[in-house]
Design an enzyme around this catalytic site. Structure first.
Site, PDB file in Angstrom:
ATOM      1  CE1 TYR A 160      15.316  29.941  11.233  1.00  0.00           C
ATOM      2  CE2 TYR A 160      13.976  30.379  13.163  1.00  0.00           C
ATOM      3  CZ  TYR A 160      14.224  30.539  11.819  1.00  0.00           C
ATOM      4  OH  TYR A 160      13.385  31.316  11.064  1.00  0.00           O
ATOM      5  CG  HIS A 240      16.115  16.108  21.413  1.00  0.00           C
ATOM      6  ND1 HIS A 240      15.917  16.983  22.442  1.00  0.00           N
ATOM      7  CD2 HIS A 240      16.962  15.182  21.882  1.00  0.00           C
ATOM      8  CE1 HIS A 240      16.623  16.615  23.501  1.00  0.00           C
ATOM      9  NE2 HIS A 240      17.270  15.522  23.192  1.00  0.00           N
TER      10      HIS A 240
HETATM   11  C1  GCO Z   1      20.454  11.218  22.906  1.00  0.00           C
HETATM   12  C2  GCO Z   1      19.733  12.166  23.797  1.00  0.00           C
HETATM   13  C3  GCO Z   1      20.589  13.087  24.609  1.00  0.00           C
HETATM   14  C4  GCO Z   1      19.731  13.902  25.563  1.00  0.00           C
HETATM   15  C5  GCO Z   1      20.482  14.173  26.842  1.00  0.00           C
HETATM   16  C6  GCO Z   1      19.582  14.879  27.855  1.00  0.00           C
HETATM   17  O1  GCO Z   1      19.815  10.715  21.975  1.00  0.00           O
HETATM   18  O2  GCO Z   1      21.618  10.910  23.223  1.00  0.00           O
HETATM   19  O3  GCO Z   1      18.734  12.842  23.072  1.00  0.00           O
HETATM   20  O4  GCO Z   1      21.381  13.895  23.806  1.00  0.00           O
HETATM   21  O5  GCO Z   1      19.345  15.092  24.942  1.00  0.00           O
HETATM   22  O6  GCO Z   1      20.924  12.941  27.340  1.00  0.00           O
HETATM   23  O7  GCO Z   1      20.282  15.130  29.047  1.00  0.00           O
HETATM   24 MG    MG Z   2      17.788  11.295  21.939  1.00  0.00          MG
END
Ligand code: GCO
Ligand code: MG
Length: 434
Positions: A160, A240
């Site tokens: 995945y 996320h």
């Molecule tokens: C983190 C964030 C990043 C974002 C990215 C999007 O915790 O550092 O989730 O990885 O995904 O900045 O552009």
């Molecule tokens: Mg993040």
């Protein structure tokens, strides 16, 4: 009151290490006096440039550099509709540059303008990811040997797409062209490849995401890490925003025994209210905020103590001026700061993070992107990261500069769909919040 005015406002695009960065330079009527600010919205850089050049620049030329607060407030309402990522990033670039200028005029770093240091350096966390818990642990060990004590851990979910690890890239590598399609999980990879063009550069690999396999692989990861390293090292994890909220409530309870430093983006901003359920059922520390653009999203979460760490991307909220106020509100509710600091926050943005990190009593932790040599060359004065901390250099203002000649060597490259964050889908094809 100085007699120094804003003479010019310029936007600089550069991507020395393959991540599009947006920098604003505010030049003044004082020869040689200028400031730099971060306006990096890496998925939508050109509208930020237009918002600055077409609207903020004509609005601000000739104004006194002294009046940062008045400039921020009048810029904020000058568009009438407000609190958008594009307009906030545009304002952030100017705002941070004005704080840089004020520090240079006063001969002191911005943290001293804010009332001085509450600490000598900002403890940071770094990212460890891999295709297996063992690989994540191996990378963790290497970071721990370098003196890092806070480590974000993300692992592939076999078959995945998983945020924060390289599985998407691994699968993209597998499917070099449509004719090499292989089945990779519950659906033929064709659905995953629906939007995929191997000839193009992707901002972020898409793929198929399923919540249950992801949660199982994350729980296996935490079990492995705690079994191997014990509880002496701090681990963090970023969901996320991808799992259905009720599963997020379950997940937060399930991970409680692993004593995470924090669990990030358990829900999407649209599901903020679910955090109330988590608070009633477990004590897993919660962080949220990188996706917020408006005070309307921030206030309920802090006043009701629904989060423990403010993960705001400072330029997405408009710069130092609004974020120092959010930090102060957090202090009153004992909610700590953890400013967003990935690779798509420029080194100038990291320098701005650091100014608040050093000054705020309710500092929590600072996310650090370990920039490549090219990026550090383009940005002399980039905050140093060593011994598990980010360190100030004591120079006036933000303490950082941009080498425009070098920056020009790294123009933006063409990207699929203009560089959108690629489409992640559930097995049935439904788009997932990425
Ligand atoms: C983190 C964030 C990043 C974002 C990215 C999007 O915790 O550092 O989730 O990885 O995904 O900045 O552009
Ligand atoms: Mg993040």
């Amino acid at each position: 009151m100085s007699n120094v005015k804003i003479r010019d406002i310029r936007v600089i695009f550069t991507e020395p290490d393959g991540i599009r960065l947006v920098i604003v330079k505010v030049e003044t009527t004082e020869p040689g006096l200028y400031g730099v600010g971060c306006a990096t919205f890496t998925q939508r850089p050109t509208p930020v440039k237009a918002a600055i050049e077409d609207y903020l620049k004509p609005f601000l030329l000739g104004k006194s550099v002294d009046d940062i607060e008045d400039i921020w407030q009048s810029s904020y309402v000058s568009s009438y509709w407000r609190n958008s990522g594009v307009l906030n990033n545009a304002m952030s670039g100017v705002d941070e540059a004005l704080w840089d200028i004020k520090g240079k005029m006063a001969g002191m770093p911005v943290y001293d303008l804010l009332g001085g240091k509450a600490r000598e350096a900002a403890p940071v966390y770094v990212h460890s990811s891999g295709s297996s818990p063992q690989e994540v642990g191996d990378k963790m060990e290497a970071f721990m040997e370098k003196g890092f004590h806070h480590i974000r851990v993300q692992v592939d979910t076999p078959g995945y797409s998983t945020y924060g690890s390289h599985s998407g890239k691994a699968k993209t590598a597998q499917a070099k062209s449509k004719k090499e399609q292989v089945s990779n999980g519950p659906i033929p990879i064709t659905t995953w490849l629906r939007d995929y063009d191997p000839a193009k550069l992707y901002a972020h690999p898409g793929g198929v995401f399923e919540p249950k396999p992801y949660m199982r692989s994350a729980l296996d990861l935490f079990e492995h890490i705690r079994g191997r390293f014990g509880y002496g090292v701090e681990i963090l994890h970023d969901v996320h925003e991808r799992i259905p909220p009720i599963l997020g409530v379950w997940f937060a309870k399930e991970v409680e025994k692993y004593q995470l430093f924090f669990l990030e983006d358990l829900f999407s901003p649209e599901d903020n209210e679910y955090f109330r359920l988590v608070r009633q059922q477990c004590s897993t520390p919660i962080s949220m905020g990188e996706l917020w653009n408006s005070p309307h999203e921030v206030v309920p979460m802090i006043k009701d103590r629904l989060i423990d760490f403010i993960r705001i991307h400072i330029s997405q909220m408009g710069g130092i001026t609004p974020c120092r106020k959010i930090a102060a509100m957090g202090e009153l509710f004992n909610v700590r700061t953890a400013w967003h600091g990935p690779g798509d926050t420029s080194p100038v943005g990291h320098a701005a993070n650091l100014m608040l990190d050093l000054n705020c009593t309710n500092f929590g932790i600072q996310e650090a992107a370990l920039f490549g040599d090219r990026t550090k060359e383009v940005f002399p004065g980039s905050p140093e990261v060593h011994d598990g901390c980010m360190w100030p250099n004591g120079k006036p203002g933000l303490g950082i500069d941009i080498d425009e000649k070098l920056a020009a060597k790294y123009p933006f490259r063409e990207r699929a769909f203009g560089g959108a964050w690629d489409t992640v889908r559930r097995a049935d094809g439904t788009v997932v919040k990425p």
